[in-house]
Design a protein around this motif. Structure first.
Motif, short mmCIF file in Angstrom:
data_model
loop_
_atom_site.label_atom_id
_atom_site.label_comp_id
_atom_site.label_asym_id
_atom_site.label_seq_id
_atom_site.Cartn_x
_atom_site.Cartn_y
_atom_site.Cartn_z
N UNK A 227 29.81 64.88 -22.58
CA UNK A 227 30.18 63.69 -21.80
C UNK A 227 30.30 64.03 -20.32
N UNK A 228 31.01 65.13 -20.07
CA UNK A 228 31.35 65.46 -18.70
C UNK A 228 30.14 65.85 -17.87
N UNK A 229 29.10 66.36 -18.54
CA UNK A 229 27.92 66.81 -17.79
C UNK A 229 27.22 65.65 -17.09
N UNK A 230 27.45 64.43 -17.56
CA UNK A 230 26.82 63.28 -16.90
C UNK A 230 27.83 62.33 -16.30
N UNK A 231 29.08 62.45 -16.76
CA UNK A 231 30.07 61.46 -16.32
C UNK A 231 30.29 61.48 -14.81
N UNK A 232 30.30 62.67 -14.23
CA UNK A 232 30.51 62.75 -12.78
C UNK A 232 29.36 62.06 -12.04
N UNK A 233 28.15 62.26 -12.52
CA UNK A 233 26.99 61.63 -11.88
C UNK A 233 27.08 60.12 -12.02
N UNK A 234 27.50 59.70 -13.21
CA UNK A 234 27.64 58.26 -13.41
C UNK A 234 28.71 57.67 -12.48
N UNK A 235 29.82 58.40 -12.37
CA UNK A 235 30.89 57.91 -11.49
C UNK A 235 30.41 57.81 -10.04
N UNK A 236 29.65 58.78 -9.63
CA UNK A 236 29.06 58.73 -8.29
C UNK A 236 28.26 57.43 -8.14
N UNK B 258 26.84 58.62 1.08
CA UNK B 258 27.07 60.00 1.46
C UNK B 258 28.48 60.45 1.05
N UNK B 259 29.44 59.55 1.20
CA UNK B 259 30.80 59.86 0.78
C UNK B 259 30.84 60.16 -0.71
N UNK B 260 30.12 59.33 -1.50
CA UNK B 260 30.05 59.54 -2.94
C UNK B 260 29.39 60.87 -3.27
N UNK B 261 28.35 61.19 -2.51
CA UNK B 261 27.62 62.44 -2.76
C UNK B 261 28.51 63.65 -2.51
N UNK B 262 29.23 63.62 -1.39
CA UNK B 262 30.12 64.74 -1.07
C UNK B 262 31.17 64.90 -2.16
N UNK B 263 31.70 63.76 -2.58
CA UNK B 263 32.70 63.77 -3.63
C UNK B 263 32.14 64.37 -4.92
N UNK C 286 29.71 66.52 -5.14
CA UNK C 286 29.52 67.96 -4.98
C UNK C 286 30.85 68.70 -5.13
N UNK C 287 31.94 68.11 -4.64
CA UNK C 287 33.25 68.70 -4.88
C UNK C 287 33.54 68.72 -6.38
N UNK C 288 33.09 67.68 -7.07
CA UNK C 288 33.32 67.59 -8.51
C UNK C 288 32.65 68.74 -9.25
N UNK C 289 31.51 69.19 -8.71
CA UNK C 289 30.80 70.30 -9.36
C UNK C 289 31.65 71.56 -9.40
#
Lengths: 416, 258
Positions: free
Chosen positions: B67-76, B111-116, B118-121
């Motif tokens: 789940x988590x491997x895609x959830x961050x991308x989805x949240x973005x 861009x804000x979402x993207x930076x966020x 990347x922090x999530x990674x």
């Protein structure tokens, strides 16, 4: 347009004024309506060129479209017709402090705000010290902007706006910012921009500054450009126009007052001042006349003025009557007062008549004044004393200060 | 059109400042402040781990990581679309006061979402490693997948941010739409469990395809389908061009509507 910095060609702009903004879903879908609105043209076919390095000013009454024109020049608004060509970086002093974040420090907000003007970080780095010095913020620059007084806030915003090193500067009524000292600094900053050959468009209600700084003035009236040219002439025409419309307005008001009272009970004609006296002699009307004998509320400095006091006296034979006038500034300061007794004039009253007070040169500085008139016995017993019988304005093209104009000349003797 | 992009480039400093202002003020006033950027995904991971290893059992190995491997991308994707839809309306103060290319606003949200993300990674990759899903050579596709997602998200944000100005209901409708899309994105379950007749919902769905690519890299340790990726890439790029044109047409009327 080699040396034209701003070219405005046939620019028109209309606003939609919604009477009933929310259109229902049904209206939107069935009638494709977006609500009832009227279209109002705020600018019509405005055209002018500003050569590089010139400073022009826009004059006109509130709502005439000056600010809209400035907004079009900054590209905040798009014209509905016509186009604007601009060469160079524009900085505007229309709305200061756009994008300020209250929780950020002054320094952080400098970076934020200056970047909205299109500056790079490097450019800002090079200017930041100068910006802080000009804003006179000292150590406060490291405090959050929300702790600033409104004066500090505006100083910071102004300082950023004038330091972005624009080729073209648009200024709208900023001189209301800050205290006197800071205003002077703003003006001298604008002057130095001018000397550096920047192009400036300036809007202000301070005609003196406009006349002194601008190379050319444009007069916008009811969304149209009606005159342009040499500042002194435009300001004079504009002031005349303003005075005329004010005159009209006052006359309308006076008419209304008289109309409301058919029996012509004189008291109503006089304005809101006090009145006392035993009315053995009564002042029934006071008129202020210009050189042509026309009743006016506006008088030009140095021109003749006549105050006509109409009286009626009852059957008594009144001996030693004295008529007097007093001219007061609106703050109650007495500028000049005299009467027939002081001036050794003897008046024998009849049952009615007019006493005229004639001044050949009305040497008061520009401003608004009110007039007291009185008729009393030589021993001081008032027959009729009316305060604030009339208000009137003195207009002047000069900018002297004080109360009265002293006829004068300047001389210079060198080498002594 | 090129001019619009050049204008955006000239205002890059402002863009950078807006993004950093956004990130810095997001958790303003909270005790942990900026730390929430990391706490958020971490706590999310904890909740899902507990939930799916104790309360609900899924027929997938290490489901929380699946789940988590895609959830961050989805949240973005979803948070960007949702906050992007109101960005123009909420920036009325700025738009009315000063000129800047309005494109900056949706771009800054993305861009804000993207930076966020990347922090999530920083949380995601160690979490995967703990369970034995180590970083692998397929990670080299990550920037490409991310780039495609950014283009796609930006295109949609251009559309929704400008349309919301004229049709405010869109903002609320999007909440439902994005929510529905979540179940069609393949974040929750492997596509193999989807019945054949419903498969097209996922096969022609760029979001689902993107999510599958993330999962290939993070979870299955395999090379994502390059053909699919290039198709979505092309689609996203064309959509971005079109969306920006629409945005540019509408932006002159923003000021009168907000």
């Amino acid at each position: 347009m080699s040396n034209i910095a701003i070219r405005v060609s046939d620019v028109s702009k209309k606003f939609k004024i919604f009477e009933d903004k929310p259109a229902t879903l049904k209206d939107r879908i069935i009638y494709r309506s977006k609500g009832v609105f009227q279209e109002k043209w705020v600018l019509r076919d405005i055209s002018f060129d500003v050569p590089q390095g010139k400073m022009i000013g826009l004059v006109g009454r509130n709502g005439s479209g000056k600010s809209t024109l400035l907004k079009i020049l900054t590209r905040i608004l798009q014209p509905d017709k016509g186009e604007v060509e601009i060469k160079g970086r524009v900085s505007s002093l229309l709305e200061l402090g756009a994008g300020f974040h209250m929780d950020f420090t002054g320094r952080e907000n400098i970076y934020m705000n200056a970047s909205i003007f299109g500056l790079s970080r490097k450019e800002i780095d090079g200017k930041i010290d100068e910006i802080i010095r000009f804003a006179e913020l000292g150590p406060f620059i490291e405090n959050p902007v929300r702790t600033y007084s409104s004066g500090m806030y505006m100083r910071l915003a102004f300082s950023i706006a004038v330091h972005v090193d624009p080729d073209i500067l648009l200024i709208d009524e900023i001189l209301a910012v800050g205290d006197n000292a800071f205003q002077k600094k703003c003006i001298s900053r604008i002057e130095s921009f001018k000397n550096q050959g920047k192009t400036i468009v300036f809007v202000s209600h301070d005609n003196g500054v406009m006349e002194r700084l601008c190379d050319e003035l444009y007069w916008i009236h009811e969304s149209k450009l009606i005159a342009h040219g040499e500042p002194r002439r435009i300001i004079r025409d504009y002031m005349d126009f303003l005075n005329d419309s004010e005159e009209k307005r006052l006359n309308e008001e006076a008419k209304l007052n008289v109309k409301s009272d058919e029996v012509a009970e004189v008291k109503e004609v006089f304005q809101d001042g006090d009145r006392w006296g035993n009315k053995l002699a009564e002042i029934v009307r006071v008129r202020m006349l210009d050189v042509t004998g026309a009743e006016k509320h506006f008088f030009e400095k140095g021109k003749p003025l006549t105050i006509a006091i109409h009286y009626s006296a009852s059957n008594y034979v009144i001996d030693k009557p004295v008529f007097g006038i007093g001219i007061y500034r609106m703050d109650g300061y007495c500028c000049y007062g005299t009467n027939t007794h002081i001036d050794h004039e003897r008046i024998a009253l009849e049952d009615k008549g007019i006493v005229e007070f004639y001044v050949e040169h009305l040497n008061l500085v520009a401003g608004e004044y009110y007039l007291d008139v009185a008729c009393h016995h030589e021993n001081g017993t008032p027959y009729d004393y009316i305060t604030r019988a009339l208000t009137f304005n003195v207009k002047s093209y000069e900018e002297e200060i004080g109360i009265a104009y002293l006829p004068h000349q300047w001389m210079h003797k060198g080498g002594q | 059109m090129i001019n619009d992009w050049i204008d955006v480039y000239n205002y890059r400093e402002f863009l950078k400042n807006s993004v950093s202002k956004d990130l810095r003020t997001r958790y303003r006033g909270s005790v942990f402040g900026f730390l929430w950027t990391f706490l958020n995904p971490l706590l999310m991971l904890v909740v899902y781990s507990v939930l799916f290893s104790i309360v609900v059992r899924m027929q997938v190995d290490n489901y929380p990581l699946f789940l988590f491997s895609t959830l961050l991308s989805w949240n973005f994707f979803s948070t960007t679309i949702l906050s992007g839809s109101s960005i123009i309306v909420n920036s009325g103060n700025l738009i009315k006061k000063i000129y800047f290319p309005h494109e900056i606003l949706p771009i800054s949200v993305v861009m804000g979402g993207l930076v966020n993300y990347i922090y999530g990674l920083v949380i995601l990759i160690p979490a995967l490693s703990i369970y034995g899903y180590y970083p692998n050579t397929n990670y080299i596709y990550l920037p490409l997948i991310l780039l495609i997602q950014v283009i796609l998200t930006l295109a949609i944000t251009f559309l929704v941010s400008s349309l919301t100005v004229f049709f405010r209901d869109l903002e609320h409708m999007l909440v439902i739409i994005v929510n529905a899309l979540f179940y069609l994105s393949g974040v929750l379950f492997p596509l193999s469990t989807v019945p054949e007749r419903a498969r097209w919902l996922f096969d022609f769905n760029p979001i689902a395809m993107l999510m599958a690519s993330y999962r290939d890299v993070f979870y299955y340790n395999q090379t994502p389908d390059m053909f699919t990726l290039s198709m979505i890439g092309l689609f996203s790029f064309v959509l971005l061009i079109v969306a920006q044109r629409i945005f540019a047409k509408l932006k002159f009327r923003f000021i009168e509507e907000i």
